[in-house]
Scaffold this motif. Structure first.
Motif, PDB file in Angstrom:
ATOM      1  N   ALA A 118       0.831  -1.205   0.000  1.00 27.18           N
ATOM      2  CA  ALA A 118       0.000   0.000   0.000  1.00 27.18           C
ATOM      3  C   ALA A 118       0.864   1.252   0.000  1.00 27.18           C
ATOM      4  CB  ALA A 118      -0.914   0.001   1.225  1.00 27.18           C
ATOM      5  N   GLY A 119       0.720   2.048  -1.053  1.00 22.84           N
ATOM      6  CA  GLY A 119       1.321   3.366  -1.092  1.00 22.84           C
ATOM      7  C   GLY A 119       2.795   3.434  -1.407  1.00 22.84           C
ATOM      8  N   ARG A 120       3.441   2.281  -1.644  1.00 25.40           N
ATOM      9  CA  ARG A 120       4.898   2.286  -1.831  1.00 25.40           C
ATOM     10  C   ARG A 120       5.307   1.933  -3.258  1.00 25.40           C
ATOM     11  NH1 ARG A 120       3.834   4.139   2.512  1.00 25.40           N
ATOM     12  NH2 ARG A 120       3.988   5.868   1.066  1.00 25.40           N
ATOM     13  N   TYR A 121       4.338   1.869  -4.162  1.00 30.34           N
ATOM     14  CA  TYR A 121       4.668   1.786  -5.581  1.00 30.34           C
ATOM     15  C   TYR A 121       3.634   2.611  -6.330  1.00 30.34           C
ATOM     16  CZ  TYR A 121       6.352   0.168 -10.067  1.00 30.34           C
ATOM     17  OH  TYR A 121       6.886   0.131 -11.338  1.00 30.34           O
ATOM     18  N   THR A 122       3.885   3.912  -6.345  1.00 32.13           N
ATOM     19  CA  THR A 122       2.970   4.884  -6.921  1.00 32.13           C
ATOM     20  C   THR A 122       3.769   5.885  -7.744  1.00 32.13           C
ATOM     21  OG1 THR A 122       3.110   6.577  -5.171  1.00 32.13           O
ATOM     22  CG2 THR A 122       1.633   4.695  -4.775  1.00 32.13           C
ATOM     23  N   LEU A 123       3.074   6.817  -8.366  1.00 29.85           N
ATOM     24  CA  LEU A 123       3.764   7.865  -9.108  1.00 29.85           C
ATOM     25  C   LEU A 123       4.661   8.718  -8.221  1.00 29.85           C
ATOM     26  CD1 LEU A 123       1.040   9.200 -11.588  1.00 29.85           C
ATOM     27  CD2 LEU A 123       3.163   8.022 -12.172  1.00 29.85           C
ATOM     28  N   TRP A 175       5.290   7.766 -20.060  1.00 28.15           N
ATOM     29  CA  TRP A 175       6.269   7.255 -19.108  1.00 28.15           C
ATOM     30  C   TRP A 175       7.681   7.665 -19.526  1.00 28.15           C
ATOM     31  CZ3 TRP A 175       2.787   6.429 -15.836  1.00 28.15           C
ATOM     32  CH2 TRP A 175       1.607   5.734 -16.131  1.00 28.15           C
ATOM     33  N   THR A 176       7.929   7.693 -20.823  1.00 32.70           N
ATOM     34  CA  THR A 176       9.238   8.116 -21.314  1.00 32.70           C
ATOM     35  C   THR A 176       9.524   9.561 -20.919  1.00 32.70           C
ATOM     36  OG1 THR A 176       9.040   6.610 -23.208  1.00 32.70           O
ATOM     37  CG2 THR A 176      10.674   8.384 -23.376  1.00 32.70           C
ATOM     38  N   ASP A 177       8.517  10.423 -21.071  1.00 33.11           N
ATOM     39  CA  ASP A 177       8.703  11.838 -20.732  1.00 33.11           C
ATOM     40  C   ASP A 177       8.832  12.031 -19.221  1.00 33.11           C
ATOM     41  OD1 ASP A 177       8.597  12.404 -23.377  1.00 33.11           O
ATOM     42  OD2 ASP A 177       6.655  13.450 -23.339  1.00 33.11           O
ATOM     43  N   LEU A 178       8.045  11.314 -18.443  1.00 32.74           N
ATOM     44  CA  LEU A 178       8.163  11.430 -16.989  1.00 32.74           C
ATOM     45  C   LEU A 178       9.552  10.988 -16.509  1.00 32.74           C
ATOM     46  CD1 LEU A 178       4.673  10.077 -15.804  1.00 32.74           C
ATOM     47  CD2 LEU A 178       5.521  12.437 -15.633  1.00 32.74           C
ATOM     48  N   ALA A 179      10.067   9.939 -17.115  1.00 33.92           N
ATOM     49  CA  ALA A 179      11.405   9.467 -16.745  1.00 33.92           C
ATOM     50  C   ALA A 179      12.468  10.479 -17.193  1.00 33.92           C
ATOM     51  CB  ALA A 179      11.673   8.103 -17.369  1.00 33.92           C
ATOM     52  N   ALA A 180      12.267  11.058 -18.372  1.00 35.88           N
ATOM     53  CA  ALA A 180      13.241  12.028 -18.876  1.00 35.88           C
ATOM     54  C   ALA A 180      13.340  13.256 -17.976  1.00 35.88           C
ATOM     55  CB  ALA A 180      12.864  12.452 -20.293  1.00 35.88           C
ATOM     56  N   GLU A 181      12.230  13.603 -17.318  1.00 39.34           N
ATOM     57  CA  GLU A 181      12.240  14.754 -16.414  1.00 39.34           C
ATOM     58  C   GLU A 181      12.554  14.350 -14.974  1.00 39.34           C
ATOM     59  OE1 GLU A 181       9.200  17.636 -16.775  1.00 39.34           O
ATOM     60  OE2 GLU A 181       8.948  17.369 -18.956  1.00 39.34           O
ATOM     61  N   GLY A 182      12.929  13.103 -14.770  1.00 40.16           N
ATOM     62  CA  GLY A 182      13.329  12.647 -13.444  1.00 40.16           C
ATOM     63  C   GLY A 182      12.173  12.487 -12.468  1.00 40.16           C
ATOM     64  N   LEU A 183      10.957  12.326 -12.990  1.00 42.52           N
ATOM     65  CA  LEU A 183       9.782  12.234 -12.130  1.00 42.52           C
ATOM     66  C   LEU A 183       9.422  10.798 -11.780  1.00 42.52           C
ATOM     67  CD1 LEU A 183       7.727  15.048 -13.842  1.00 42.52           C
ATOM     68  CD2 LEU A 183       8.792  15.129 -11.575  1.00 42.52           C
ATOM     69  N   ILE A 184       9.875   9.847 -12.587  1.00 39.84           N
ATOM     70  CA  ILE A 184       9.780   8.427 -12.253  1.00 39.84           C
ATOM     71  C   ILE A 184      11.105   7.791 -12.674  1.00 39.84           C
ATOM     72  CG2 ILE A 184       7.267   8.296 -12.520  1.00 39.84           C
ATOM     73  CD1 ILE A 184       7.727   6.893 -15.214  1.00 39.84           C
ATOM     74  N   PRO A 185      11.432   6.612 -12.151  1.00 40.29           N
ATOM     75  CA  PRO A 185      12.688   5.967 -12.559  1.00 40.29           C
ATOM     76  C   PRO A 185      12.706   5.685 -14.064  1.00 40.29           C
ATOM     77  CG  PRO A 185      11.830   4.953 -10.572  1.00 40.29           C
ATOM     78  CD  PRO A 185      10.760   5.868 -11.078  1.00 40.29           C
TER      79      PRO A 185
END
Length: 311
Positions: A186-191, A301-311
């Protein structure tokens, strides 16, 4: 067991935070089933047994082999002491406090808890039993609760056993040191929090342990496209609020809303079998079903990763 990509979390129909009427609770379960949800999760903790009673009644007319039902052990419900009126429950559920929770991860406590859950559910068996929040009870949970559930699994009384927690570290320890089939994270694998990916999720993938991802809105911060409210049931810290807003801005570029992305994100990991979403009404179920039905482009997901917002 085959499970749907999304499951129904029954804490809200146990009057989490505010009262839910009987008809409203029943309509929420019916709407989930009609929308194709085939995983239903509850616990004695949720509304001092109210969630189990309501969920069992709502599913009573459904073919038993058409859905997967999980409940939990670790908290026994015993009569409250003192003379009434008892007031309201102090664990976030709007119910009379005529019962109280007692931590018990002993073998006898686990067997008693499951027997009482079956009585409330009106069933002779559940599919999955999870050890619930053993954070401060590791020794008894691993030496008594788990072996008791493993015996029930070996006897065919339950199909799968596991652990449900709000932390990843102890879940990883259970996966390493026991034969659990499933963990609810719960809550430990989220955006906003991918700490479950550090050790737990790769370990589960390696060992064939299924992950039920819960709390994917982190208690509210990711539940709307304009981030606000709570994070892990407390006011959201400023840096996390700003990060959520940055994620929402990237989502907009792909015509995706923040809650839509929050629901889709956990299923990208091969260890995650289902995402469990709490709902208290048919309208909430319909909203979630609409969000999960919309495709999320891989480019997000590619863009979020590129901006360092997800792994």
């Amino acid at each position: 067991m085959r499970v749907s990509s999304y499951g129904f979390g029954a804490a809200p129909i146990g009057n989490l935070f505010s009262e839910v009427g009987e008809d409203t609770a029943r309509a929420a379960v019916d709407a989930a089933y009609e929308a194709g949800v085939r995983v239903f999760d509850t616990a004695p903790h949720y509304g001092l047994g109210l969630s189990e009673r309501r969920l069992g009644a709502a599913l009573a007319e459904r073919p038993r082999d058409s859905y997967t039902l999980s409940t939990k052990v670790g908290r026994l419900l015993v009569p409250a002491t003192g003379e009434g009126p008892f007031g309201r429950d102090d664990q976030g559920f709007d119910v009379p406090a005529d019962l109280r929770r007692v931590w018990d991860f002993s073998r006898d406590g686990v067997l008693r808890s499951l027997e009482e859950s079956l009585e409330r559910l009106g069933l002779d068996a559940v599919d999955v039993v999870l050890i619930h929040d053993p954070d401060d009870h590791w020794e008894q949970a691993v030496s008594e609760a788990y072996p008791a559930l493993a015996d029930l699994r070996d006897q065919g009384v339950v199909k799968a056993v596991g652990v449900g927690m709000n932390q990843a570290a102890m879940l990883a320890r259970f996966v390493r040191e026991t034969g659990v089939d499933v963990v609810m994270l719960a809550g430990r694998y989220t955006l906003l929090d991918q700490s479950g990916e550090d050790e737990l999720l790769p370990l589960c993938a390696e060992r064939g342990v299924s992950v039920f991802a819960a709390g994917v809105f982190n208690s509210g911060l990711l539940a709307t496209h304009d981030p606000s409210g709570t994070y892990d049931y407390a006011p959201a810290p400023g840096p996390l609020l700003e990060r959520a807003r940055r994620i929402a801005a990237v989502c907009e570029r792909h015509d995706v809303t923040l809650p839509q992305a929050a629901l889709a994100f956990p299923l990208r990991h091969p260890a995650v079998a289902t995402v469990v979403i709490g709902a208290r009404s048919a309208a909430e179920v319909a909203r979630n079903a609409d969000l999960t039905a919309k495709p999320v482009p891989e480019a997000l997901w590619t863009d979020l990763a590129a901006e360092g917002l997800i792994p």
